[in-house]
Design a protein around this motif. Structure first.
Motif, mmCIF file in Angstrom:
data_model
loop_
_atom_site.group_PDB
_atom_site.id
_atom_site.type_symbol
_atom_site.label_atom_id
_atom_site.label_comp_id
_atom_site.label_asym_id
_atom_site.label_seq_id
_atom_site.Cartn_x
_atom_site.Cartn_y
_atom_site.Cartn_z
ATOM 1 N N ARG A 139 -19.390 23.085 -2.890
ATOM 2 C CA ARG A 139 -18.673 23.116 -4.165
ATOM 3 C C ARG A 139 -18.034 24.482 -4.354
ATOM 4 N NH1 ARG A 139 -19.480 19.394 -7.772
ATOM 5 N NH2 ARG A 139 -21.465 18.868 -6.764
ATOM 6 N N SER B 30 -17.212 17.410 -10.178
ATOM 7 C CA SER B 30 -15.864 17.170 -9.676
ATOM 8 C C SER B 30 -15.267 15.920 -10.302
ATOM 9 C CB SER B 30 -15.879 17.037 -8.154
ATOM 10 O OG SER B 30 -16.385 18.212 -7.571
ATOM 11 N N HIS C 19 -9.936 20.445 -6.445
ATOM 12 C CA HIS C 19 -10.181 20.951 -7.797
ATOM 13 C C HIS C 19 -9.162 20.346 -8.758
ATOM 14 C CE1 HIS C 19 -7.082 24.245 -7.039
ATOM 15 N NE2 HIS C 19 -6.813 23.958 -8.293
ATOM 16 N N ASN D 28 -12.125 21.284 -13.300
ATOM 17 C CA ASN D 28 -13.252 20.792 -12.491
ATOM 18 C C ASN D 28 -13.220 21.427 -11.115
ATOM 19 O OD1 ASN D 28 -12.416 18.356 -14.346
ATOM 20 N ND2 ASN D 28 -14.576 18.048 -13.847
ATOM 21 N N CYS D 29 -14.396 21.665 -10.571
ATOM 22 C CA CYS D 29 -14.511 22.261 -9.241
ATOM 23 C C CYS D 29 -14.135 21.271 -8.138
ATOM 24 C CB CYS D 29 -15.947 22.734 -9.001
ATOM 25 S SG CYS D 29 -16.426 24.182 -9.947
ATOM 26 N N ALA D 30 -13.778 21.831 -7.003
ATOM 27 C CA ALA D 30 -13.636 21.043 -5.777
ATOM 28 C C ALA D 30 -15.023 20.814 -5.183
ATOM 29 C CB ALA D 30 -12.754 21.786 -4.778
ATOM 30 N N SER D 31 -15.194 19.709 -4.498
ATOM 31 C CA SER D 31 -16.478 19.472 -3.821
ATOM 32 C C SER D 31 -16.283 18.477 -2.687
ATOM 33 C CB SER D 31 -17.540 18.954 -4.795
ATOM 34 O OG SER D 31 -17.273 17.622 -5.167
#
Length: 381
Positions: free
Chosen positions: A257, A327, A296, A178-181
């Motif tokens: 993001r 996220s 992340h 999962n991405c950081a945001s």
């Protein structure tokens, strides 16, 4: 060990009960009490409540040396009015389980029933019902809680149901899941004026007009090339809703993001530089506030391999899939344990997550439980 038909009936009814009583992040008091009541019947060896706020951890201990394996579900719902019409629809106006966390809790409750009947042969199993996932605050609060030090897991596992994937099909990849945001709230302050003499004030309108496309223009890359950077303007307001006043105040909200935390650091620096420049050029004061901060989420290879082995043993189809743009604060548990998260298909022709008519598919309770239980037995015996 498998769930009986009666187990499935009762867990489904419990999931639907949770669906009807949603509580948003940080307010999950009744939900936590419901978890304590339901799992109290399984005779756990230890229960920790008030963890990171409203969190609950339920422990089943073998009494023999061995690793601690944690499975995580989320307690919170969303501030979304449910428009679907199931018999178990939300009874709380403006709030709903539109992300399926009610189903995730049912899976962990199913694990609790099975561990209540047969303890692990070594080590212990920890069922964590975590608060405030939707705001990104819950996992950090749990880890920071001194009570978590006695629970510190060697392995942590989680899942998320995923509309758009075939029912019961899994995406599981090594590396970034999962991405950081984070949300950035920008305020710009100048001076109001009479609308007939705007030159006597200091308006933030030019700065806002320049900032919105400039922030959006920071976006680049893609999930496929694993260099995604994205800035999405989600809200903007300028002045008062009046025709006689030239504005002296504005807000711009933007979600930042990135694929990695390092990428987020660079994106934050670039966004802040744009704000400073726009404020300076317009003679404005400004403030910056960050909200809903997610690091992340990255799957440990060994933990992911354990999940894959469990899926193979249970006959669950899986493939690597792709990194999720969305996220997930489960990533924070990677700092204290070998962790991995997978995405369990909820069906191809159902509403997406956070849609006001989303309802978790009950058929997933047994599938998710089987995967978790198999990995638990593989590690703990």
């Amino acid at each position: 060990m498998f769930l009986s038909n009666q187990d499935v009936i009762e867990l489904t009814a419990w999931r639907r009960k949770l669906h009807a009583m949603p509580e948003i992040s940080g307010e999950e008091v009744a939900t936590a009490e419901e978890v304590l009541g339901f799992l109290g019947e399984t005779g756990p060896d230890r229960v920790v409540s008030g963890l990171g706020g409203t969190g609950v951890a339920v422990v089943y201990d073998s009494g023999a040396p061995g690793p601690a394996v944690m499975f995580r579900a989320e307690l919170d719902a969303l501030p979304i009015e449910e428009v679907g019409q199931p018999d178990h629809r939300s009874k709380i106006p403006g709030k709903g389980h539109m992300c399926g966390h009610d189903g995730h809790m049912a899976m962990l409750a199913a694990l609790g029933r099975q561990f209540g009947r047969q303890r692990p042969k070594r080590g212990c199993a920890i069922l964590l019902f975590q608060p405030a996932e939707e705001t990104g605050a819950g996992a950090a609060a749990v880890i920071a809680d001194e009570k978590f030090a006695d629970l510190k897991p060697d392995y942590s596992f989680s899942l998320h149901n995923m509309p758009g994937l075939p029912l019961g099909h899994v995406w599981l990849k090594d590396g970034i899941a999962n991405c950081a945001s984070r949300g950035l709230r920008i305020t710009l302050s100048g001076r109001t004026a009479h609308a007939s003499m705007p030159e006597t004030g200091i308006s933030p309108v030019p700065a806002v007009a320049n900032l919105m496309p400039a922030l959006t223009g920071l976006g680049k890359g893609s999930i496929a090339t694993e260099d995604l950077v994205l800035a999405t303007v989600t809200h903007a307001s300028v002045g008062e809703p009046a025709f006689g006043i030239a504005p002296g105040y504005a807000e711009v909200w933007v979600t930042l993001r990135s694929m990695t935390d390092a990428g987020m650091d660079s994106l934050v620096a670039a966004a802040e530089a744009l704000v400073r420049g726009a404020a300076s050029e317009g003679g404005l004061e400004y403030t910056l506030e960050y909200h809903d901060i997610f690091v992340h989420s990255e799957n440990d290879r060994q933990a992911a391999d354990l999940l894959r082995a469990a899926m193979d043993a249970e006959g669950v189809l899986h493939e690597p899939g792709e990194t999720m743009r969305g996220s997930e604060d489960f990533g924070r548990f990677g700092s204290v344990s070998k962790s991995a998260m997978f995405f369990l298909g909820a069906g191809e022709d159902i509403p997406n997550l956070h849609n006001p008519n989303y309802d978790f598919p009950d058929d997933l309770i047994s599938i998710g439980t089987r995967i978790f239980m198999r990995v638990a037995r593989d590690i703990l015996g």
